[in-house]
Motif scaffolding. Sequence first.
Motif, PDB file in Angstrom:
ATOM      1  N   ASN A 105      34.897  40.049  50.176  1.00  0.00           N
ATOM      2  CA  ASN A 105      34.818  41.491  49.918  1.00  0.00           C
ATOM      3  C   ASN A 105      34.980  41.831  48.448  1.00  0.00           C
ATOM      4  O   ASN A 105      35.661  41.138  47.693  1.00  0.00           O
ATOM      5  N   GLY A 106      34.335  42.924  48.058  1.00  0.00           N
ATOM      6  CA  GLY A 106      34.440  43.450  46.698  1.00  0.00           C
ATOM      7  C   GLY A 106      35.397  44.624  46.669  1.00  0.00           C
ATOM      8  O   GLY A 106      35.426  45.442  47.594  1.00  0.00           O
ATOM      9  N   TYR A 107      36.170  44.722  45.608  1.00  0.00           N
ATOM     10  CA  TYR A 107      37.275  45.681  45.525  1.00  0.00           C
ATOM     11  C   TYR A 107      37.089  46.590  44.322  1.00  0.00           C
ATOM     12  O   TYR A 107      36.997  46.120  43.184  1.00  0.00           O
ATOM     13  N   PHE A 108      37.026  47.894  44.560  1.00  0.00           N
ATOM     14  CA  PHE A 108      36.912  48.875  43.482  1.00  0.00           C
ATOM     15  C   PHE A 108      38.270  49.538  43.305  1.00  0.00           C
ATOM     16  O   PHE A 108      38.587  50.525  43.969  1.00  0.00           O
ATOM     17  N   TRP A 109      39.065  48.960  42.454  1.00  0.00           N
ATOM     18  CA  TRP A 109      40.432  49.455  42.298  1.00  0.00           C
ATOM     19  C   TRP A 109      40.879  49.187  40.872  1.00  0.00           C
ATOM     20  O   TRP A 109      40.173  48.568  40.095  1.00  0.00           O
ATOM     21  N   GLY A 110      42.096  49.608  40.548  1.00  0.00           N
ATOM     22  CA  GLY A 110      42.627  49.374  39.216  1.00  0.00           C
ATOM     23  C   GLY A 110      43.155  47.969  39.069  1.00  0.00           C
ATOM     24  O   GLY A 110      43.211  47.200  40.016  1.00  0.00           O
ATOM     25  N   TYR A 111      43.553  47.624  37.859  1.00  0.00           N
ATOM     26  CA  TYR A 111      44.186  46.336  37.627  1.00  0.00           C
ATOM     27  C   TYR A 111      45.228  46.511  36.523  1.00  0.00           C
ATOM     28  O   TYR A 111      45.184  47.453  35.746  1.00  0.00           O
ATOM     29  N   ASN A 112      46.172  45.625  36.454  1.00  0.00           N
ATOM     30  CA  ASN A 112      47.269  45.732  35.509  1.00  0.00           C
ATOM     31  C   ASN A 112      46.898  45.066  34.188  1.00  0.00           C
ATOM     32  O   ASN A 112      46.410  43.940  34.161  1.00  0.00           O
ATOM     33  N   LEU A 113      47.143  45.772  33.087  1.00  0.00           N
ATOM     34  CA  LEU A 113      46.781  45.247  31.778  1.00  0.00           C
ATOM     35  C   LEU A 113      47.778  44.217  31.264  1.00  0.00           C
ATOM     36  O   LEU A 113      47.491  43.494  30.316  1.00  0.00           O
ATOM     37  N   ASP A 114      48.957  44.162  31.864  1.00  0.00           N
ATOM     38  CA  ASP A 114      49.915  43.133  31.499  1.00  0.00           C
ATOM     39  C   ASP A 114      49.298  41.758  31.791  1.00  0.00           C
ATOM     40  O   ASP A 114      48.822  41.500  32.895  1.00  0.00           O
ATOM     41  N   LYS A 116      44.495  38.211  39.752  1.00  0.00           N
ATOM     42  CA  LYS A 116      43.255  37.445  39.916  1.00  0.00           C
ATOM     43  C   LYS A 116      43.469  36.265  40.863  1.00  0.00           C
ATOM     44  O   LYS A 116      42.591  35.937  41.666  1.00  0.00           O
ATOM     45  N   MET A 117      44.624  35.648  40.774  1.00  0.00           N
ATOM     46  CA  MET A 117      44.934  34.533  41.666  1.00  0.00           C
ATOM     47  C   MET A 117      45.042  35.006  43.113  1.00  0.00           C
ATOM     48  O   MET A 117      44.521  34.365  44.032  1.00  0.00           O
ATOM     49  N   MET A 118      45.690  36.163  43.306  1.00  0.00           N
ATOM     50  CA  MET A 118      45.811  36.725  44.652  1.00  0.00           C
ATOM     51  C   MET A 118      44.437  37.082  45.214  1.00  0.00           C
ATOM     52  O   MET A 118      44.141  36.819  46.380  1.00  0.00           O
ATOM     53  N   ASP A 119      43.590  37.677  44.386  1.00  0.00           N
ATOM     54  CA  ASP A 119      42.226  38.002  44.816  1.00  0.00           C
ATOM     55  C   ASP A 119      41.489  36.751  45.284  1.00  0.00           C
ATOM     56  O   ASP A 119      40.765  36.766  46.283  1.00  0.00           O
ATOM     57  N   LYS A 120      41.682  35.664  44.547  1.00  0.00           N
ATOM     58  CA  LYS A 120      41.020  34.404  44.897  1.00  0.00           C
ATOM     59  C   LYS A 120      41.469  33.923  46.268  1.00  0.00           C
ATOM     60  O   LYS A 120      40.652  33.500  47.108  1.00  0.00           O
ATOM     61  N   LEU A 121      42.763  34.020  46.535  1.00  0.00           N
ATOM     62  CA  LEU A 121      43.313  33.544  47.808  1.00  0.00           C
ATOM     63  C   LEU A 121      42.812  34.355  49.003  1.00  0.00           C
ATOM     64  O   LEU A 121      42.625  33.813  50.086  1.00  0.00           O
ATOM     65  N   VAL A 122      42.614  35.662  48.797  1.00  0.00           N
ATOM     66  CA  VAL A 122      42.207  36.519  49.922  1.00  0.00           C
ATOM     67  C   VAL A 122      40.691  36.756  49.943  1.00  0.00           C
ATOM     68  O   VAL A 122      40.214  37.680  50.604  1.00  0.00           O
ATOM     69  N   ASN A 123      39.947  35.926  49.189  1.00  0.00           N
ATOM     70  CA  ASN A 123      38.479  35.977  49.211  1.00  0.00           C
ATOM     71  C   ASN A 123      37.950  37.324  48.725  1.00  0.00           C
ATOM     72  O   ASN A 123      37.019  37.888  49.291  1.00  0.00           O
ATOM     73  N   ARG A 124      38.582  37.834  47.668  1.00  0.00           N
ATOM     74  CA  ARG A 124      38.234  39.161  47.145  1.00  0.00           C
ATOM     75  C   ARG A 124      37.837  39.047  45.679  1.00  0.00           C
ATOM     76  O   ARG A 124      38.349  38.213  44.944  1.00  0.00           O
ATOM     77  N   PHE A 125      36.905  39.881  45.260  1.00  0.00           N
ATOM     78  CA  PHE A 125      36.560  39.990  43.849  1.00  0.00           C
ATOM     79  C   PHE A 125      36.526  41.471  43.496  1.00  0.00           C
ATOM     80  O   PHE A 125      36.258  42.311  44.343  1.00  0.00           O
ATOM     81  N   ARG A 126      36.866  41.798  42.275  1.00  0.00           N
ATOM     82  CA  ARG A 126      36.900  43.210  41.891  1.00  0.00           C
ATOM     83  C   ARG A 126      36.187  43.423  40.571  1.00  0.00           C
ATOM     84  O   ARG A 126      35.977  42.489  39.802  1.00  0.00           O
ATOM     85  N   ILE A 127      35.852  44.663  40.328  1.00  0.00           N
ATOM     86  CA  ILE A 127      35.172  45.009  39.082  1.00  0.00           C
ATOM     87  C   ILE A 127      36.202  45.604  38.133  1.00  0.00           C
ATOM     88  O   ILE A 127      37.073  46.367  38.538  1.00  0.00           O
ATOM     89  N   PHE A 128      36.131  45.226  36.869  1.00  0.00           N
ATOM     90  CA  PHE A 128      37.161  45.596  35.904  1.00  0.00           C
ATOM     91  C   PHE A 128      36.709  46.671  34.914  1.00  0.00           C
ATOM     92  O   PHE A 128      37.532  47.224  34.197  1.00  0.00           O
ATOM     93  N   SER A 129      35.416  46.945  34.829  1.00  0.00           N
ATOM     94  CA  SER A 129      34.963  47.971  33.887  1.00  0.00           C
ATOM     95  C   SER A 129      33.556  48.415  34.286  1.00  0.00           C
ATOM     96  O   SER A 129      32.947  47.858  35.200  1.00  0.00           O
ATOM     97  N   TYR A 130      33.052  49.413  33.560  1.00  0.00           N
ATOM     98  CA  TYR A 130      31.698  49.904  33.801  1.00  0.00           C
ATOM     99  C   TYR A 130      30.685  49.271  32.846  1.00  0.00           C
ATOM    100  O   TYR A 130      29.548  49.737  32.725  1.00  0.00           O
ATOM    101  N   GLU A 131      31.099  48.221  32.137  1.00  0.00           N
ATOM    102  CA  GLU A 131      30.187  47.548  31.212  1.00  0.00           C
ATOM    103  C   GLU A 131      29.088  46.816  31.995  1.00  0.00           C
ATOM    104  O   GLU A 131      29.329  46.272  33.071  1.00  0.00           O
ATOM    105  N   THR A 132      27.882  46.791  31.415  1.00  0.00           N
ATOM    106  CA  THR A 132      26.729  46.197  32.103  1.00  0.00           C
ATOM    107  C   THR A 132      26.960  44.730  32.454  1.00  0.00           C
ATOM    108  O   THR A 132      26.619  44.284  33.557  1.00  0.00           O
TER     109      THR A 132
END
Length: 428
Positions: free
Chosen positions: A148-157, A165-181
């Motif tokens: 699944n793809g995740y449209f949510w925020g992320y922590n800048l720390d 990112k490691m947690m996303d990998k474990l749960v088979n998830r990827f997310r988008i981090f910006s609106y850059e092409t």
Amino acid sequence: MYKWIYKQGVKRRNPLLPTAENFLQGTDKWSRAELEAYQLEKLKVLVSWAYKHSEHYRRKLDGANMHPTQLQTLADLQRIPPITKKTLIEENEAVHATANFKRLIYSETSGSTGSPLTFYRNLEWDARHRAAIHRGYSWYDIQPWHRNGYFWGYNLDVKKHWKLKMMDKLVNRFRIFSYETDEINAFIKKLKKADYLEGYSSMIYHIAQKIEREDLPIRANLKMIKGTSEKIFDSYQPTVEKVFGRKIISEYGATETGIIAFECPDGNMHMTMENVIVEVIDGEIYVTNLFSKSFPIIRYALGDYVELDTETKCSCGREHTIVKSVIGRIGKEILGEQETYPSFIFYYIFKNIVMDGGEAISYQVLQHKKGHLEFLLEPHLSDDTRRRLETEIVKYFSTDMTYEISEGATFYRDGGKLKDFVSFIETV
């Protein structure tokens, strides 16, 4: 592999989840009478428990001359005074149950509508909440370990960012981090193997807009796109459906109430009647979570205006009450020169335009001073639609309000989330 990781995670975090999932699958096609009988059974247990173990509720029920044994029908619930978020925060310790639980799960609201609320969920409460989400997924042939793809925020720390990112990998998830092409192109490549998308509806829409505008090649075979935490404007749907192949469906709930309703493939939001009891009084929703033993949520004023539909028979066969619409947040009122107005007026202004054959509009309204409103509109309007909007504004506010309309506008984000009305006026 991901299925195995998921099941191991469930065993560690909450082993009650599989039982809760099996139960909700079994009640999915219960009759309304069966659902209400079950609600009453669980309500009696909850209220008796709260009276025995929660100092706040013991005082509340005694003050209302209401003993748990007097609870004989669902209507009797109305004899218990409602509770607000303010009370849950101020009397947090007194609300929490004094009983010993095997384990509790720490929870915290986002605080986007004020002060954050912290509390502890008992395992059955947590299991029922997650099972409600997973039952909704199953309506679309989705399992929680699917890609699944995740449209949510992320922590800048940096440390927390990599942990995420490691947690996303474990749960088979990827997310988008910006609106850059480049970021969007990387996201699109991952879509080829994704089963569903979820997250802020405004982010899903804006990514779809950019993909369409730049004619980026995309190949996806999604089973579901779920919007959470934000209003899903009707105007989002054509673009999202054109780009991703599906419209955004709704999941309605809150951290402190659990999942209240989930939209089925036939387009209706079915209430999770096995977990919650919902009352609507003067348009406002009050929620009782039937499994909230560690921190009883009984007749909680969630802060939303909603419409229910108990008459429609959904073609999917479910008899659970339908949440027809979530009209808007109950918050700061609209201040005219002479009168005050509820914020749900904007819902009807823009709904009336659509009902009259006009176009659906993504909007946000800001108020910086009394008697004046700023209407921010994402699209550029036709002359006819603009006239209709101006007519609706005058119909509801007459001469008590001046206004300005900005087309092609960028919306203001309050605490990260998109709200359709934001008031900057401090009131006592």
